[in-house]
Every structure is written in structure tokens, then in C-alpha cells.
Design a protein around this motif. Structure first.
Motif, mmCIF file in Angstrom:
data_model
loop_
_atom_site.group_PDB
_atom_site.id
_atom_site.type_symbol
_atom_site.label_atom_id
_atom_site.label_comp_id
_atom_site.label_asym_id
_atom_site.label_seq_id
_atom_site.Cartn_x
_atom_site.Cartn_y
_atom_site.Cartn_z
ATOM 1 N N GLY A 1 0.828 -1.188 0.000
ATOM 2 C CA GLY A 1 0.000 0.000 0.000
ATOM 3 C C GLY A 1 0.868 1.245 0.000
ATOM 4 O O GLY A 1 2.063 1.186 0.291
ATOM 5 N N ALA A 2 0.277 2.372 -0.326
ATOM 6 C CA ALA A 2 1.020 3.629 -0.425
ATOM 7 C C ALA A 2 0.450 4.652 0.555
ATOM 8 O O ALA A 2 -0.763 4.783 0.686
ATOM 9 C CB ALA A 2 0.958 4.176 -1.851
ATOM 10 N N ILE A 3 1.338 5.356 1.228
ATOM 11 C CA ILE A 3 0.951 6.452 2.119
ATOM 12 C C ILE A 3 1.742 7.682 1.693
ATOM 13 O O ILE A 3 2.976 7.658 1.659
ATOM 14 C CB ILE A 3 1.247 6.118 3.594
ATOM 15 N N ARG A 4 1.034 8.747 1.340
ATOM 16 C CA ARG A 4 1.677 9.996 0.930
ATOM 17 C C ARG A 4 1.363 11.073 1.962
ATOM 18 O O ARG A 4 0.209 11.208 2.392
ATOM 19 C CB ARG A 4 1.226 10.422 -0.468
ATOM 20 N N VAL A 5 2.395 11.818 2.333
ATOM 21 C CA VAL A 5 2.296 12.784 3.423
ATOM 22 C C VAL A 5 2.989 14.078 3.015
ATOM 23 O O VAL A 5 4.073 14.042 2.411
ATOM 24 C CB VAL A 5 2.966 12.226 4.702
ATOM 25 N N GLU A 6 2.373 15.212 3.331
ATOM 26 C CA GLU A 6 3.069 16.486 3.196
ATOM 27 C C GLU A 6 3.833 16.718 4.494
ATOM 28 O O GLU A 6 3.236 16.925 5.550
ATOM 29 C CB GLU A 6 2.096 17.627 2.941
ATOM 30 N N LEU A 7 5.162 16.679 4.411
ATOM 31 C CA LEU A 7 6.016 16.704 5.597
ATOM 32 C C LEU A 7 6.821 17.993 5.656
ATOM 33 O O LEU A 7 7.406 18.423 4.660
ATOM 34 C CB LEU A 7 6.976 15.511 5.570
ATOM 35 N N THR A 8 6.875 18.592 6.836
ATOM 36 C CA THR A 8 7.715 19.759 7.094
ATOM 37 C C THR A 8 8.700 19.416 8.192
ATOM 38 O O THR A 8 8.301 19.032 9.294
ATOM 39 C CB THR A 8 6.876 20.977 7.525
ATOM 40 N N LEU A 9 9.995 19.527 7.886
ATOM 41 C CA LEU A 9 11.008 19.273 8.898
ATOM 42 C C LEU A 9 11.198 20.497 9.791
ATOM 43 O O LEU A 9 11.026 21.637 9.341
ATOM 44 C CB LEU A 9 12.348 18.926 8.238
ATOM 45 N N GLU A 10 11.560 20.243 11.041
ATOM 46 C CA GLU A 10 11.896 21.330 11.949
ATOM 47 C C GLU A 10 13.130 22.069 11.415
ATOM 48 O O GLU A 10 14.039 21.451 10.859
ATOM 49 C CB GLU A 10 12.185 20.791 13.344
ATOM 50 N N PRO A 11 13.182 23.389 11.561
ATOM 51 C CA PRO A 11 14.350 24.141 11.069
ATOM 52 C C PRO A 11 15.572 23.944 11.953
ATOM 53 O O PRO A 11 15.470 23.493 13.100
ATOM 54 C CB PRO A 11 13.866 25.592 11.118
ATOM 55 N N PHE B 101 17.399 17.679 16.307
ATOM 56 C CA PHE B 101 18.859 17.674 16.339
ATOM 57 C C PHE B 101 19.447 17.789 14.936
ATOM 58 O O PHE B 101 20.625 18.100 14.773
ATOM 59 C CB PHE B 101 19.362 16.375 16.981
ATOM 60 N N ARG B 102 18.642 17.538 13.891
ATOM 61 C CA ARG B 102 19.173 17.440 12.529
ATOM 62 C C ARG B 102 19.688 18.787 12.037
ATOM 63 O O ARG B 102 19.004 19.803 12.126
ATOM 64 C CB ARG B 102 18.102 16.878 11.584
ATOM 65 N N ARG B 103 20.882 18.747 11.427
ATOM 66 C CA ARG B 103 21.493 19.940 10.856
ATOM 67 C C ARG B 103 21.785 19.769 9.365
ATOM 68 O O ARG B 103 22.212 20.719 8.705
ATOM 69 C CB ARG B 103 22.804 20.270 11.588
ATOM 70 N N THR B 104 21.584 18.576 8.848
ATOM 71 C CA THR B 104 21.857 18.291 7.440
ATOM 72 C C THR B 104 20.593 17.748 6.766
ATOM 73 O O THR B 104 19.685 17.256 7.447
ATOM 74 C CB THR B 104 22.989 17.260 7.302
ATOM 75 N N PRO B 105 20.513 17.818 5.433
ATOM 76 C CA PRO B 105 19.324 17.306 4.745
ATOM 77 C C PRO B 105 19.149 15.802 4.929
ATOM 78 O O PRO B 105 20.119 15.055 5.072
ATOM 79 C CB PRO B 105 19.601 17.652 3.277
ATOM 80 N N TYR C 25 10.105 13.967 -6.078
ATOM 81 C CA TYR C 25 10.639 15.031 -6.940
ATOM 82 C C TYR C 25 11.801 15.794 -6.329
ATOM 83 O O TYR C 25 12.030 16.963 -6.658
ATOM 84 C CB TYR C 25 9.526 16.014 -7.334
ATOM 85 N N ALA C 26 12.549 15.175 -5.423
ATOM 86 C CA ALA C 26 13.721 15.830 -4.835
ATOM 87 C C ALA C 26 14.681 14.763 -4.332
ATOM 88 O O ALA C 26 14.269 13.664 -3.959
ATOM 89 C CB ALA C 26 13.320 16.753 -3.686
ATOM 90 N N HIS C 27 15.957 15.095 -4.328
ATOM 91 C CA HIS C 27 16.971 14.159 -3.861
ATOM 92 C C HIS C 27 17.131 14.188 -2.351
ATOM 93 O O HIS C 27 17.703 13.253 -1.779
ATOM 94 C CB HIS C 27 18.313 14.457 -4.531
ATOM 95 N N GLU C 28 16.637 15.260 -1.706
ATOM 96 C CA GLU C 28 16.790 15.363 -0.261
ATOM 97 C C GLU C 28 15.777 16.360 0.282
ATOM 98 O O GLU C 28 15.142 17.098 -0.475
ATOM 99 C CB GLU C 28 18.219 15.812 0.087
ATOM 100 N N LEU C 29 15.652 16.361 1.595
ATOM 101 C CA LEU C 29 14.756 17.296 2.276
ATOM 102 C C LEU C 29 15.547 17.951 3.396
ATOM 103 O O LEU C 29 15.981 17.289 4.337
ATOM 104 C CB LEU C 29 13.532 16.571 2.836
ATOM 105 N N ALA C 30 15.753 19.267 3.286
ATOM 106 C CA ALA C 30 16.582 19.994 4.239
ATOM 107 C C ALA C 30 15.768 20.442 5.448
ATOM 108 O O ALA C 30 14.548 20.605 5.370
ATOM 109 C CB ALA C 30 17.214 21.204 3.552
ATOM 110 N N PRO C 31 16.432 20.656 6.579
ATOM 111 C CA PRO C 31 15.728 21.183 7.757
ATOM 112 C C PRO C 31 14.962 22.459 7.425
ATOM 113 O O PRO C 31 15.483 23.349 6.744
ATOM 114 C CB PRO C 31 16.872 21.461 8.742
ATOM 115 N N GLY C 32 13.719 22.529 7.882
ATOM 116 C CA GLY C 32 12.876 23.682 7.618
ATOM 117 C C GLY C 32 12.105 23.610 6.319
ATOM 118 O O GLY C 32 11.185 24.407 6.095
ATOM 119 N N ASP C 33 12.446 22.652 5.443
ATOM 120 C CA ASP C 33 11.778 22.540 4.150
ATOM 121 C C ASP C 33 10.544 21.651 4.236
ATOM 122 O O ASP C 33 10.371 20.866 5.165
ATOM 123 C CB ASP C 33 12.731 21.988 3.093
#
Length: 207
Positions: free
Chosen positions: A88-98, A104-108, A141-149
Motif C-alpha cells: 500500500g502507499a501512504i503519501r504525506v506532506e512533511l515539514t522538517l523542523e528548522p 537535532f538534525r542539521r543536514t538534509p 521530486y527531490a533528492h533530499e529534504l533539508a531542515p525547515g523545508d
């Protein structure tokens, strides 16, 4: 079977009425194959796979062809889609903390299914604490997701049956530590198209 045979086998599974972005059809795939444009044909078949429910074997054939062409990201994507058919597939609009926020994340975060974070989907343990569950994550549609994005991500749970309570509009949170690292809104919950093992083997590539 060689690459051309695999691509032809996949193309034969596409209905005539299926269309991808820019009105791509299976006729375009056959034209590419006739001119030995194998990588282009593979990309068009991936696009066409988004517009209809592919039968068992479609994504597997594309994955094998991508592997023979040494297109690692395409191979990983096709393997991912094949497992989505089973889980099954689950799609989510996700926003990372800046950066500088609670995470704790500082890198994508890499986007091609290599991350297996924990998620709070609303379940609670007997003591009232959140019951967190593992799910692989693929960023669309992206290779990574950066903090805050923010981006739309696809999730492939380790235990799909625990996620069947979700519906579009539900809120979930991502955890890499005890502190939430991102928040998401469920966009789509699609049931399995065919039975099988839900989680792909350990990832071999980065985003």
C-alpha cells in the motif's frame, strides 16, 4: 532477457489509453525503443506508471531494466513502487523542523528511501506514551529534504497493518530522537494492489 526485452515486456502491460506528463503515451515508448533510446524509454514508462494501476510485474521489469542500465536511482524507485503494490502507499506532506529548532538534525535527509525514521501516528502504549512505528521515506521530486523545508513524501511502513487507521487529513510526526523532527499531514492512503512482503531489503544507494 535483455534490456530491450524487459522494456518491451513492461510496455506491453501499458493500456493504450494511459497517458503521462505532457500527454506521453505508450506509442512514445515504442518510438524510443525503435531508435535504441533505452534510458528515455525507461523514463517514459516510469511516468506512465503514475497514471494507472500497474499489474504485477510492471515495476519489477522496469527495475531489472534500470539495474542493467546502471541507473541506480531509477532501479531503487522501481523497487520501491513494486513494494508499494504489495504494502500500500501512504503519501504525506512533511515539514522538517528548522535548524535551531527542536530537532537535532542539521543536514538534509536523503530522499531515495534510505531513511527509516520512527513515526507517531496517534497510537498510544498502555502507559499513555506514543507508540512509534518505523517507515521508510521517499521524497517526491527531490533528492533530499533539508531542515525547515516542506515536501510530499511517500512512506513504506515496516508493519502496514498498524497504519490502516490513517486517513487523509490526519497529522503525524517524524522522530529521529525522542523529540519530534517534523510534522506531516496525510494526503493519501492507498491499499495494497497485491499481497506480499511490505518492506524492501536494506537500501543500496543514497538520494
Amino acid at each position: 532477457m535483455d534490456v530491450v526485452g524487459m522494456l518491451e515486456a513492461a510496455a506491453l502491460l501499458v493500456p493504450e489509453g494511459a497517458a503521462g506528463a505532457g500527454d506521453v503515451t505508450v506509442a512514445d515508448v515504442w518510438d524510443c525503443l525503435a531508435h535504441d533510446e533505452w534510458e528515455v524509454a525507461l523514463g517514459l514508462l516510469e511516468e506512465l506508471g503514475e497514471g494507472w494501476t500497474a499489474p504485477t510485474g510492471f515495476w519489477e521489469e522496469l527495475g531489472r531494466a534500470a539495474g542493467m542500465l546502471r541507473l541506480e536511482r531509477s532501479e531503487a524507485w522501481c523497487r520501491w513502487r513494486a513494494y508499494e503494490d504489495r504494502a500500500g502507499a501512504i503519501r504525506v506532506e512533511l515539514t522538517l523542523e528548522p535548524v535551531g529548532g527542536t530537532s537535532f538534525r542539521r543536514t538534509p535527509m536523503p530522499g531515495a528511501g534510505v531513511m527509516r525514521p520512527l513515526w507517531d501516528i496517534g497510537s498510544r502504549r498502555s502507559d499513555g506514551a506514543p507508540d512509534l512505528f518505523v517507515a521508510c521515506m521517499w521524497v517526491e521530486y527531490a533528492h533530499e529534504l533539508a531542515p525547515g523545508d516542506r515536501a510530499v513524501v511517500r512512506l513504506l511502513p515496516l508493519t502496514p497493518e498498524r497504519w490502516r487507521c490513517l486517513a487523509p487529513g490526519d497529522r503525524i510526526t517524524l522522530h529521529e530522537t525522542a523529540v519530534p523532527g517534523g510534522t506531516g499531514t496525510v494526503l493519501e492512503v492507498r491499499p495494497p494492489a497485491s499481497p506480499g512482503s511490505p518492506l524492501p531489503p536494506g537500501p543500496r544507494i543514497g538520494a
